[in-house]
Design an enzyme around this catalytic site. Structure first.
Site, mmCIF file in Angstrom:
data_model
loop_
_atom_site.group_PDB
_atom_site.id
_atom_site.type_symbol
_atom_site.label_atom_id
_atom_site.label_comp_id
_atom_site.label_asym_id
_atom_site.label_seq_id
_atom_site.Cartn_x
_atom_site.Cartn_y
_atom_site.Cartn_z
ATOM 1 N N ASP A 197 -8.515 14.351 57.236
ATOM 2 C CA ASP A 197 -9.172 15.578 56.789
ATOM 3 C C ASP A 197 -8.208 16.744 56.975
ATOM 4 O O ASP A 197 -7.062 16.561 57.391
ATOM 5 C CB ASP A 197 -10.471 15.812 57.572
ATOM 6 C CG ASP A 197 -11.540 16.502 56.737
ATOM 7 O OD1 ASP A 197 -11.200 17.478 56.026
ATOM 8 O OD2 ASP A 197 -12.710 16.092 56.776
ATOM 9 N N GLY A 223 -4.227 16.331 56.125
ATOM 10 C CA GLY A 223 -3.674 16.318 54.779
ATOM 11 C C GLY A 223 -4.652 16.771 53.723
ATOM 12 O O GLY A 223 -5.743 17.268 54.033
ATOM 13 N N ASP A 224 -4.248 16.587 52.468
ATOM 14 C CA ASP A 224 -5.002 17.035 51.306
ATOM 15 C C ASP A 224 -5.182 15.837 50.376
ATOM 16 O O ASP A 224 -4.197 15.280 49.877
ATOM 17 C CB ASP A 224 -4.222 18.151 50.600
ATOM 18 C CG ASP A 224 -4.921 18.682 49.362
ATOM 19 O OD1 ASP A 224 -5.941 18.104 48.937
ATOM 20 O OD2 ASP A 224 -4.431 19.682 48.794
ATOM 21 N N PHE A 225 -6.422 15.425 50.150
ATOM 22 C CA PHE A 225 -6.637 14.223 49.333
ATOM 23 C C PHE A 225 -6.265 14.416 47.865
ATOM 24 O O PHE A 225 -6.198 13.452 47.108
ATOM 25 C CB PHE A 225 -8.053 13.667 49.468
ATOM 26 C CG PHE A 225 -9.192 14.629 49.210
ATOM 27 C CD1 PHE A 225 -9.138 15.587 48.208
ATOM 28 C CD2 PHE A 225 -10.350 14.549 49.978
ATOM 29 C CE1 PHE A 225 -10.203 16.439 47.972
ATOM 30 C CE2 PHE A 225 -11.426 15.403 49.746
ATOM 31 C CZ PHE A 225 -11.354 16.349 48.730
ATOM 32 N N HIS A 243 -19.140 13.661 45.054
ATOM 33 C CA HIS A 243 -20.164 14.490 44.390
ATOM 34 C C HIS A 243 -19.810 15.976 44.395
ATOM 35 O O HIS A 243 -20.424 16.759 43.667
ATOM 36 C CB HIS A 243 -21.549 14.251 45.000
ATOM 37 C CG HIS A 243 -21.792 14.941 46.313
ATOM 38 N ND1 HIS A 243 -23.040 15.327 46.723
ATOM 39 C CD2 HIS A 243 -20.945 15.311 47.318
ATOM 40 C CE1 HIS A 243 -22.967 15.897 47.912
ATOM 41 N NE2 HIS A 243 -21.708 15.904 48.290
#
Length: 334
Positions: A197, A223-225, A243
């Site tokens: 996250d 991190g950044d997905f 969603h």
């Protein structure tokens, strides 16, 4: 047979009933009533409220079954009302306070405009929800508490109803504090976890896992997905993540998961899947909030998830129903 207008009037009255519930949550009435009945004047004094106004709200709450009259002008807490006590596990108070938070309330009121323009009124005023939460720490704290309340009812269900046989490492993508991952690790001693996250979230999660005695079985990765996710694991969990995003962004996220997952691995989406047909379902309620607050975020049907997964290099293999209207959507790499 009910009158054709009855559902309309019930929905209109629902706004008033929720306003009373939000007042009860914001003022902490349930906590003040936990030791016994109080008069309106005494409860108003403890809540820091106007007695006349509070009395009118309590009359509505009594009609809703949240409090009950003992003698005229005096109220006690009911079993339903006790679910708002802040000191009890699984309290619903954070959920109510989040939905009634000023920005959220504005977004819901702007749904007609959102539908006309196709652009979220909330986003137009405040920007993306997560930016709003970072800029407003009070709202951010409420949101974190709300997500915790949402996760608790089905965290144990994910751990017990899904067969994790063969899974050695589970990566929880955007897992927040990691309630679901922690439940899975507790239930499956042969499994290790990775919580992935943003930096500010991971620091809080470390403390949560340490308190649960699980820090030795979980790695924490920041991190950044949208850029990448940790590679090499055989299962990836995304709970209430997809969603939040448009189809295009969802494919980007899932595409990064596909690059990371082993060829014999799997991805697990925990979402409120919209059923076919017209029957009431919690996913349809949540979808109105998604429309209001995210603009492009949405709840999806099984076939819509299958299409997204197919574009991302997965095939939908099965769906496992969970309590509270949620499901695990399992997909395997193509």
């Amino acid at each position: 047979m009910s009158h054709p207008q009855a559902p309309v009037w019930d929905a209109i009255g629902g706004v008033s009933r929720f306003a009373a519930l939000a007042t009860m949550a914001e003022l902490g009435c349930a906590d003040h009533l936990r030791d016994g009945a109080l008069s309106v004047d005494e409860l108003a004094l403890r809540c820091g409220a106007d007695a006349s106004a509070l009395g009118r709200v309590l009359r509505q709450l009594a009609a809703m079954g949240m409090v009950a009259t003992t003698v005229p002008g005096t109220y006690e807490l009911t079993e339903a009302g006790a679910t708002l006590r802040a000191d009890l596990p699984g309290s619903l108070r954070p959920a109510i306070r989040m939905i009634s938070e000023e920005g959220f309330w504005y977004g819901m009121g702007m749904v007609p405009r959102t539908v006309r323009t196709g652009r979220s009124g909330f986003v137009e005023r405040h920007g993306h929800l997560y930016g709003y939460l970072r800029a407003n720490p009070g709202a951010g704290a409420l949101f974190n508490d709300y997500m915790t309340v949402r996760a608790q009812p089905f965290a144990d269900a994910v751990a017990s109803r899904y067969d994790f046989s063969g899974v050695r490492t589970l990566v929880d993508v955007a897992g927040g504090k990691g309630h679901i991952l922690a439940a899975v690790l507790k239930a499956h001693s042969d499994l290790d976890g990775v919580l992935f996250d943003q930096k500010q979230v991971v620091s809080t999660a470390r403390d949560f896992f340490a308190e649960a005695g699980l820090e030795g079985r979980c790695k924490f990765v920041e991190g950044d997905f949208f850029v990448s996710v940790p590679g090499g694991a055989d299962a990836y969990l995304l709970s209430s993540v997809i969603h939040n995003w448009s189809d295009e962004d969802s494919v980007r996220i899932l595409g990064n998961v596909r690059e990371a997952v082993s060829d014999d691995g799997r991805v697990l989406l925990v979402e409120a899947v919209v059923p076919d047909g017209d029957r009431p379902h919690i996913s349809k309620d949540i979808d109105m909030r998604m429309l209001a607050l995210f603009g492009e975020g949405m709840e999806r049907s099984t076939s819509e998830y299958a299409e997204l997964l197919g574009k991302s290099g997965f095939r939908l293999s099965r769906q496992v129903e969970l309590p509270g209207g949620t499901s695990i959507v399992e997909a395997l790499p193509i």
